[in-house]
Design a protein around this motif. Structure first.
Motif, PDB file in Angstrom:
ATOM      1  N   GLY A   1       6.235   1.568  -8.216  1.00 24.51           N
ATOM      2  CA  GLY A   1       5.629   2.898  -8.122  1.00 24.51           C
ATOM      3  C   GLY A   1       4.893   3.099  -6.810  1.00 24.51           C
ATOM      4  N   PRO A   2       4.412   4.311  -6.567  1.00 25.72           N
ATOM      5  CA  PRO A   2       3.708   4.622  -5.317  1.00 25.72           C
ATOM      6  C   PRO A   2       2.456   3.776  -5.144  1.00 25.72           C
ATOM      7  N   GLY A   3       2.239   3.338  -3.907  1.00 21.10           N
ATOM      8  CA  GLY A   3       1.033   2.588  -3.595  1.00 21.10           C
ATOM      9  C   GLY A   3      -0.142   3.502  -3.307  1.00 21.10           C
ATOM     10  N   LEU A   4      -1.242   2.899  -2.878  1.00 19.24           N
ATOM     11  CA  LEU A   4      -2.464   3.666  -2.654  1.00 19.24           C
ATOM     12  C   LEU A   4      -2.288   4.733  -1.580  1.00 19.24           C
ATOM     13  N   PHE A   5      -1.522   4.421  -0.527  1.00 24.86           N
ATOM     14  CA  PHE A   5      -1.363   5.391   0.550  1.00 24.86           C
ATOM     15  C   PHE A   5      -0.591   6.629   0.085  1.00 24.86           C
ATOM     16  N   LEU A   6       0.465   6.434  -0.675  1.00 25.34           N
ATOM     17  CA  LEU A   6       1.235   7.577  -1.166  1.00 25.34           C
ATOM     18  C   LEU A   6       0.426   8.384  -2.187  1.00 25.34           C
ATOM     19  N   LYS A   7      -0.341   7.692  -3.016  1.00 26.96           N
ATOM     20  CA  LYS A   7      -1.210   8.409  -3.957  1.00 26.96           C
ATOM     21  C   LYS A   7      -2.273   9.208  -3.203  1.00 26.96           C
ATOM     22  N   GLY A   8      -2.851   8.588  -2.173  1.00 25.26           N
ATOM     23  CA  GLY A   8      -3.838   9.292  -1.356  1.00 25.26           C
ATOM     24  C   GLY A   8      -3.226  10.462  -0.608  1.00 25.26           C
ATOM     25  N   LEU A   9      -1.985  10.282  -0.137  1.00 24.65           N
ATOM     26  CA  LEU A   9      -1.290  11.370   0.557  1.00 24.65           C
ATOM     27  C   LEU A   9      -1.065  12.547  -0.383  1.00 24.65           C
ATOM     28  N   TRP A  10      -0.694  12.261  -1.621  1.00 26.29           N
ATOM     29  CA  TRP A  10      -0.480  13.333  -2.589  1.00 26.29           C
ATOM     30  C   TRP A  10      -1.772  14.113  -2.839  1.00 26.29           C
TER      31      TRP A  10
ATOM     32  N   TYR B   1       0.819  -1.208   0.000  1.00 24.21           N
ATOM     33  CA  TYR B   1       0.000   0.000   0.000  1.00 24.21           C
ATOM     34  C   TYR B   1       0.860   1.268   0.000  1.00 24.21           C
ATOM     35  N   ILE B   2       2.127   1.101   0.421  1.00 26.59           N
ATOM     36  CA  ILE B   2       3.048   2.245   0.390  1.00 26.59           C
ATOM     37  C   ILE B   2       3.767   2.305  -0.960  1.00 26.59           C
ATOM     38  N   TRP B   3       4.307   1.161  -1.368  1.00 20.10           N
ATOM     39  CA  TRP B   3       5.027   1.098  -2.650  1.00 20.10           C
ATOM     40  C   TRP B   3       4.736  -0.235  -3.312  1.00 20.10           C
ATOM     41  N   LEU B   4       4.262  -0.191  -4.536  1.00 19.19           N
ATOM     42  CA  LEU B   4       3.886  -1.415  -5.247  1.00 19.19           C
ATOM     43  C   LEU B   4       5.108  -2.283  -5.515  1.00 19.19           C
ATOM     44  N   PRO B   5       4.987  -3.598  -5.372  1.00 15.56           N
ATOM     45  CA  PRO B   5       6.109  -4.485  -5.694  1.00 15.56           C
ATOM     46  C   PRO B   5       6.411  -4.472  -7.190  1.00 15.56           C
ATOM     47  N   SER B   6       7.609  -4.910  -7.530  1.00 13.90           N
ATOM     48  CA  SER B   6       8.034  -4.905  -8.939  1.00 13.90           C
ATOM     49  C   SER B   6       7.148  -5.778  -9.802  1.00 13.90           C
TER      50      SER B   6
END
Length: 262
Positions: A54-63, A44-49
């Motif tokens: 890339g950014p996970g849902l939490f980082l996208k939501g934070l943005w 949810y923080i960073w998507l696995p390869s």
């Protein structure tokens, strides 16, 4: 002379209070019959390869939270200064209209304002959830900024203005060189407090399905059933963002204090 032991007393008192709070938190964790697993936060923080990275849902939501909050702060500050100026005017109709506006948005819950903006105004004018959300936060913020501006100007020392007039300064020069630097220094602490509060209030945008941080956390809890880990992490993200905003505000306040002394 002031008692020099007083700062030491406050230091011991602060350490004691912090120790008590930490003890309560630690005891609460030990008493809770729960198996913690923070590893689930990773995707949810960073998507696995394997999922493209890339950014996970939490980082996208934070943005989205940061973006919409700062849009609300910028527009709200501009509107607040305009209405604050109207509150200080001698023109009765403009002053009454500004006072009525400020009272409406200060004395009603922001959640109710959001519902009105999204379901009523948004439906009438075909506004998206994001536009309705920024509109609500801007209007809500502007009411507090207007009152902060009014209180600062009302308490400004009139003797300085009279002295500036005696020196032959124009109204614009008086506003820019005399009033603005001192007023900004006085306004900055309550303004920063209002901005921090607005960032926290942005969590209410989740009720109109805007995929900001709180909404993404709700979605994650629905999937994982791990509410404790997720909400602790979300609280940490809000804490980091608001700490940065508060620190910038304290830095600016200190810089303004230094510049005024010189």
């Amino acid at each position: 002379m002031p008692d020099k032991k007083l700062p030491l007393y406050y230091s011991f008192l602060s350490f004691f209070v912090i120790a008590v709070i930490l003890a309560i938190i630690v005891r609460s964790f030990y008493q809770l019959d729960y198996s913690w697993d923070f590893s689930l936060l990773g995707p949810y923080i960073w998507l696995p390869s394997t999922d493209g990275g890339g950014p996970g849902l939490f980082l996208k939501g934070l943005w989205i939270t940061i973006k919409m909050s700062f849009e609300g702060i910028i527009f709200g500050t501009i509107l607040g200064i305009i209405f604050g100026m109207l509150l200080t005017t001698q023109e009765k109709i403009a002053k009454f209209a500004a006072l009525f506006y400020v009272d409406i948005f200060r004395n009603t819950p922001v959640l109710v304002q959001l519902y009105v903006a999204y379901f009523i105004v948004g439906t009438a004018f075909n506004l998206s959830g994001a536009v309705a959300g920024v509109l609500t936060m801007s209007l809500f913020c502007s009411a507090y900024v207007a009152e902060i501006f009014r209180g600062t100007i009302a308490n400004f020392e009139k003797g300085q203005i009279d002295a500036a007039k005696a020196l032959g300064l124009s109204p614009f020069q008086i506003a820019r060189k005399v009033i603005a630097p001192q007023a900004l220094r006085t306004m900055l602490p309550p303004l920063i407090g209002q901005f921090v509060s607005l960032i926290k209030d942005s969590s209410l945008l989740s009720v109109v399905a805007i995929p900001e941080l709180t909404k993404e956390a709700q979605n994650a809890v629905t999937v994982t059933f791990r509410s404790f880990e997720i909400w602790f992490f979300i609280a940490l993200l809000y804490f980091v963002v608001n700490t940065i905003v508060s620190s910038v505000g304290r830095y600016l306040e200190k810089k303004l204090s230094v510049s005024l002394k010189h």
